[in-house]
Structure formats: C-alpha cells, structure tokens
Scaffold this motif. Structure first.
Motif, PDB file in Angstrom:
ATOM      1  N   ALA A 124      25.730 -10.981  14.431  1.00 42.41           N
ATOM      2  CA  ALA A 124      25.478 -10.386  15.741  1.00 42.41           C
ATOM      3  C   ALA A 124      23.989 -10.271  16.054  1.00 42.41           C
ATOM      4  CB  ALA A 124      26.122  -9.002  15.811  1.00 42.41           C
ATOM      5  N   GLN A 125      23.174 -10.240  15.022  1.00 42.77           N
ATOM      6  CA  GLN A 125      21.735 -10.023  15.219  1.00 42.77           C
ATOM      7  C   GLN A 125      20.931 -11.312  15.298  1.00 42.77           C
ATOM      8  OE1 GLN A 125      23.589  -8.643  12.800  1.00 42.77           O
ATOM      9  NE2 GLN A 125      23.568  -6.439  13.190  1.00 42.77           N
ATOM     10  N   ALA A 126      21.481 -12.408  14.780  1.00 47.17           N
ATOM     11  CA  ALA A 126      20.671 -13.624  14.650  1.00 47.17           C
ATOM     12  C   ALA A 126      21.370 -14.844  15.215  1.00 47.17           C
ATOM     13  CB  ALA A 126      20.322 -13.864  13.182  1.00 47.17           C
ATOM     14  N   GLY A 127      20.683 -15.519  16.123  1.00 47.58           N
ATOM     15  CA  GLY A 127      21.206 -16.760  16.667  1.00 47.58           C
ATOM     16  C   GLY A 127      20.478 -17.981  16.152  1.00 47.58           C
ATOM     17  N   SER A 128      19.492 -17.765  15.295  1.00 40.08           N
ATOM     18  CA  SER A 128      18.747 -18.880  14.714  1.00 40.08           C
ATOM     19  C   SER A 128      18.114 -18.409  13.409  1.00 40.08           C
ATOM     20  CB  SER A 128      17.667 -19.387  15.684  1.00 40.08           C
ATOM     21  OG  SER A 128      16.723 -18.373  15.952  1.00 40.08           O
ATOM     22  N   SER A 129      17.440 -19.325  12.728  1.00 38.47           N
ATOM     23  CA  SER A 129      16.908 -19.040  11.396  1.00 38.47           C
ATOM     24  C   SER A 129      15.838 -17.958  11.381  1.00 38.47           C
ATOM     25  CB  SER A 129      16.339 -20.323  10.778  1.00 38.47           C
ATOM     26  OG  SER A 129      17.339 -21.276  10.588  1.00 38.47           O
ATOM     27  N   GLU A 130      14.958 -17.959  12.369  1.00 42.77           N
ATOM     28  CA  GLU A 130      13.846 -16.996  12.345  1.00 42.77           C
ATOM     29  C   GLU A 130      14.319 -15.548  12.449  1.00 42.77           C
ATOM     30  OE1 GLU A 130       9.533 -16.079  14.455  1.00 42.77           O
ATOM     31  OE2 GLU A 130      10.567 -17.976  14.824  1.00 42.77           O
ATOM     32  N   GLY A 154      21.753 -28.300   5.433  1.00 44.33           N
ATOM     33  CA  GLY A 154      22.085 -29.686   5.705  1.00 44.33           C
ATOM     34  C   GLY A 154      20.877 -30.573   5.513  1.00 44.33           C
ATOM     35  N   ASP A 155      21.053 -31.867   5.715  1.00 46.16           N
ATOM     36  CA  ASP A 155      19.967 -32.808   5.452  1.00 46.16           C
ATOM     37  C   ASP A 155      18.864 -32.777   6.500  1.00 46.16           C
ATOM     38  OD1 ASP A 155      21.947 -33.888   7.198  1.00 46.16           O
ATOM     39  OD2 ASP A 155      21.092 -35.887   6.947  1.00 46.16           O
ATOM     40  N   LYS A 156      19.129 -32.172   7.657  1.00 45.47           N
ATOM     41  CA  LYS A 156      18.123 -32.134   8.720  1.00 45.47           C
ATOM     42  C   LYS A 156      17.640 -30.712   8.967  1.00 45.47           C
ATOM     43  CE  LYS A 156      20.017 -36.302  10.769  1.00 45.47           C
ATOM     44  NZ  LYS A 156      20.873 -36.554   9.594  1.00 45.47           N
ATOM     45  N   ASN A 157      17.703 -29.912   7.946  1.00 45.40           N
ATOM     46  CA  ASN A 157      17.353 -28.498   8.063  1.00 45.40           C
ATOM     47  C   ASN A 157      15.851 -28.321   8.234  1.00 45.40           C
ATOM     48  OD1 ASN A 157      18.845 -25.883   7.785  1.00 45.40           O
ATOM     49  ND2 ASN A 157      17.149 -25.481   6.382  1.00 45.40           N
ATOM     50  N   LYS A 158      15.460 -27.430   9.152  1.00 40.96           N
ATOM     51  CA  LYS A 158      14.054 -27.076   9.293  1.00 40.96           C
ATOM     52  C   LYS A 158      13.677 -26.053   8.216  1.00 40.96           C
ATOM     53  CE  LYS A 158      13.627 -27.999  14.234  1.00 40.96           C
ATOM     54  NZ  LYS A 158      12.590 -29.031  14.088  1.00 40.96           N
ATOM     55  N   ASP A 159      12.392 -25.887   7.959  1.00 39.28           N
ATOM     56  CA  ASP A 159      11.961 -25.022   6.860  1.00 39.28           C
ATOM     57  C   ASP A 159      11.654 -23.602   7.310  1.00 39.28           C
ATOM     58  OD1 ASP A 159       9.620 -25.303   8.278  1.00 39.28           O
ATOM     59  OD2 ASP A 159       8.382 -25.807   6.528  1.00 39.28           O
ATOM     60  N   THR A 160      12.063 -23.226   8.536  1.00 45.43           N
ATOM     61  CA  THR A 160      11.694 -21.921   9.096  1.00 45.43           C
ATOM     62  C   THR A 160      12.086 -20.762   8.185  1.00 45.43           C
ATOM     63  OG1 THR A 160      12.023 -22.825  11.316  1.00 45.43           O
ATOM     64  CG2 THR A 160      11.893 -20.429  11.108  1.00 45.43           C
ATOM     65  N   PHE A 161      13.355 -20.703   7.792  1.00 43.93           N
ATOM     66  CA  PHE A 161      13.833 -19.596   6.970  1.00 43.93           C
ATOM     67  C   PHE A 161      13.111 -19.570   5.623  1.00 43.93           C
ATOM     68  CE2 PHE A 161      16.525 -17.605   3.824  1.00 43.93           C
ATOM     69  CZ  PHE A 161      16.951 -16.449   4.468  1.00 43.93           C
ATOM     70  N   HIS A 162      13.063 -20.724   4.981  1.00 44.40           N
ATOM     71  CA  HIS A 162      12.442 -20.808   3.656  1.00 44.40           C
ATOM     72  C   HIS A 162      10.978 -20.381   3.722  1.00 44.40           C
ATOM     73  CE1 HIS A 162      12.952 -23.145  -0.350  1.00 44.40           C
ATOM     74  NE2 HIS A 162      12.194 -22.097  -0.519  1.00 44.40           N
ATOM     75  N   MET A 165      10.607 -16.577   4.099  1.00 45.31           N
ATOM     76  CA  MET A 165      10.914 -15.926   2.833  1.00 45.31           C
ATOM     77  C   MET A 165       9.757 -16.080   1.842  1.00 45.31           C
ATOM     78  SD  MET A 165      13.896 -14.441   3.009  1.00 45.31           S
ATOM     79  CE  MET A 165      13.488 -14.064   4.712  1.00 45.31           C
ATOM     80  N   SER A 166       9.221 -17.284   1.756  1.00 44.02           N
ATOM     81  CA  SER A 166       8.113 -17.538   0.822  1.00 44.02           C
ATOM     82  C   SER A 166       6.898 -16.695   1.164  1.00 44.02           C
ATOM     83  CB  SER A 166       7.743 -19.021   0.843  1.00 44.02           C
ATOM     84  OG  SER A 166       8.812 -19.808   0.366  1.00 44.02           O
ATOM     85  N   GLU A 167       6.620 -16.563   2.466  1.00 44.12           N
ATOM     86  CA  GLU A 167       5.480 -15.752   2.908  1.00 44.12           C
ATOM     87  C   GLU A 167       5.643 -14.281   2.527  1.00 44.12           C
ATOM     88  OE1 GLU A 167       4.421 -18.477   6.871  1.00 44.12           O
ATOM     89  OE2 GLU A 167       5.435 -16.536   7.069  1.00 44.12           O
ATOM     90  N   ASN A 168       6.894 -13.869   2.318  1.00 43.25           N
ATOM     91  CA  ASN A 168       7.170 -12.476   1.967  1.00 43.25           C
ATOM     92  C   ASN A 168       7.580 -12.307   0.509  1.00 43.25           C
ATOM     93  OD1 ASN A 168       7.261 -10.583   4.590  1.00 43.25           O
ATOM     94  ND2 ASN A 168       7.903 -12.652   5.154  1.00 43.25           N
ATOM     95  N   GLY A 169       7.308 -13.333  -0.290  1.00 38.73           N
ATOM     96  CA  GLY A 169       7.516 -13.230  -1.726  1.00 38.73           C
ATOM     97  C   GLY A 169       8.954 -13.302  -2.196  1.00 38.73           C
TER      98      GLY A 169
END
Length: 288
Positions: A124-130, A154-162, A165-169
């Motif tokens: 309900a809170q998220a419609g996309s990765s960010e 999937g094979d065409k996944n953007k790196d937004t979520f990753h 997460m990495s920026e926040n350890g």
C-alpha cells in the motif's frame, strides 16, 4: 461514445472480476489488453534451495524483497515444487504494489504455518522501488533488525533499490529469478488492436495507452508509433489514432518522459485500478 484504453498487461482470466475492467467500464471507457512480455524463470534450483532451507540459509536473511509480480510468480513456482519449505513465518516480505502482494499471498494458503500474510509489507505504501526502499529502512528501524535482504529480480532490473540499501549499510543478496523478452506476435497484436479501435470507436480517435513498467514500455513503443500520434514526439502524421499516455507509477512515468521524450498525461497517486481511472478521468475533464 466510449473512449478506448489499451493496458499493456496480460488479459485477465475473468474479465468481469478484473479491477481495471470494472473501474474503466464504470467510468465509460472500453478496455483492451495487450501482453507485451513473456517471462521465463531462471536460477530455479537455487531459489528452490533457499525456499526449502528457510531464512537461515547461509548467513541468514532478515527479509525478502520482490518488486514485481513476476518475481512473486517465481517464488510461488519454487514453493510448489517442494514438499516442505523452511520456516519463514517470522520473516517480512517487502513488495511493490497490490498485484505483487496478491500473487505472493498464495504461499500463506499453500503452507499456512510457514508464512505469515501479516508480514507481506509495503504494497500500500510503495508503487516502485525507491519508496519501497525507504519503507524497508523505516520498518527495519522500527523492528530493530539487521541482517541481509534477499532480493528477487528480473534480468532488466534497475539498481535503485540495491543502491539505496547500500548507501544505508544494508547488505542485499540479489538473485535473478526471471528473464523477459517481447511476446510472440506483439507487433501484429498492436496493429490489429489499433485497427479494431479505429473501426469500433468511429469518430472518437483518441486512445489511452497505459504502461506498467519501463521494460515493457520500451518493447512496445516502436510498434505503437506506427499506428498512433504522440504528443511532442515524432509520429506518422497520417496515423488514424491519437494517443494519450498513462503510467502506473512514477518510475515508468519518469522513463517515458526523460528517456523517451514523451508527454505522460496520467499518473495515479497509488498504483491501483481505482486511482488510475481517477487520473484518466481528471485528465479528460481538463481537456489535457
């Protein structure tokens, strides 16, 4: 006279029960569906092993992340191939959108003691990765949990979520569980649907085109340009139909605008059928 709306997603199994069909028809629109992508599962044995072992697999998972319904399909398929899964009942599953949640909920009926529906979070809170990434960070802080996340992509996944997460350890283990390609006969289906609309709708030549993901958008845009005139874009002047564009979420809208130079006329506040139709109606009322 109704106005046609083409949704670039799979045809619902029971159209009368589909939320998009119900909402669009109630508002006076005629829905059409074109499936853009075909998916095949990948790394199936690896995923089966993780599902079977449970969150203690390796150094352990503190949560599972799925940002598409196809990733949820892969998880359910892996679960259906094993007899006894590990105990995931205390593990949060973070998902984008209600469609992904609906698919994933099947695991709670297949193995009710191994999974918890109350721990399918973020739909309900998220419609996309960010926004999902921000939700996950907040939820982990509330739960005071650490540990790495299992991210099914999937094979065409953007790196937004990753990246967030990495920026926040936060450590993320990413597994590609599906691959996509253009659906067979896509070009022909686009042309035949456009012709059908031109024949059926008579003088009403304005058609809504609704996109659900950057990858599927890119696959179909080339074919659409042959049959539709787009605002602020190179389109055939003799095209019989004029297009207004809608995007189910901010990520897809940004892709269409910034990467493909297209005007997007409707973006719902939330990625639901009700909100999508509300944004379409508002655009049409304003004459945009």
């Amino acid at each position: 006279m109704s106005r046609a709306v083409i949704l670039f997603k799979s045809q619902p199994r029971i159209p009368t029960a589909d939320a998009y069909v119900q909402q669009l028809e109630a508002a006076g629109y005629t829905p059409y569906f074109i499936e853009v992508l075909e998916s095949t599962f990948s790394n199936e044995q690896m995923l089966e092993g993780i599902v079977r072992t449970g969150p203690t697999c390796g150094v352990g998972f503190a949560g599972v992340v799925l940002t598409s319904s196809r990733a949820a399909d892969a998880w359910i398929a892996a679960l259906s191939r094993i007899t006894e899964p590990g105990d995931w009942s205390q593990t949060p599953f973070y998902v984008v959108g209600e469609s992904t949640k609906r698919t994933l909920k099947q695991m709670t009926t297949m193995h009710s003691t191994r999974f918890s529906e109350s721990l399918i979070l973020g739909a309900a809170q998220a419609g996309s990765s960010e926004p999902l990434a921000r939700f996950v960070l907040d939820d982990r802080a509330l739960r005071r949990t650490g540990g790495k996340l299992l991210y099914l992509t999937g094979d065409k996944n953007k790196d937004t979520f990753h990246r967030i997460m990495s920026e926040n350890g936060v450590i993320v283990e990413e597994i590609m569980v599906y691959e996509t390609k253009a659906a067979n006969g896509l070009e022909e289906r686009v042309a035949s649907t456009a012709q059908q609309i031109a024949n059926v709708e008579g003088g009403n030549k304005l058609t809504w085109l609704i996109f659900f993901a950057p990858s599927s958008s890119d696959f179909v845009l080339h074919f659409l340009r042959r049959s539709f005139r787009f605002s602020h874009a190179n389109s055939p002047q003799d095209a019989e139909l004029t297009a207004k564009l809608g995007a189910i979420g901010a990520t897809t809208a940004t892709f269409l605008r910034e990467e493909r130079g297209l005007r997007v006329d409707a973006v719902p506040a939330k990625p639901t059928a009700e909100q999508l139709v509300a944004s379409i109606c508002e655009s049409d009322r304003n004459g945009a």
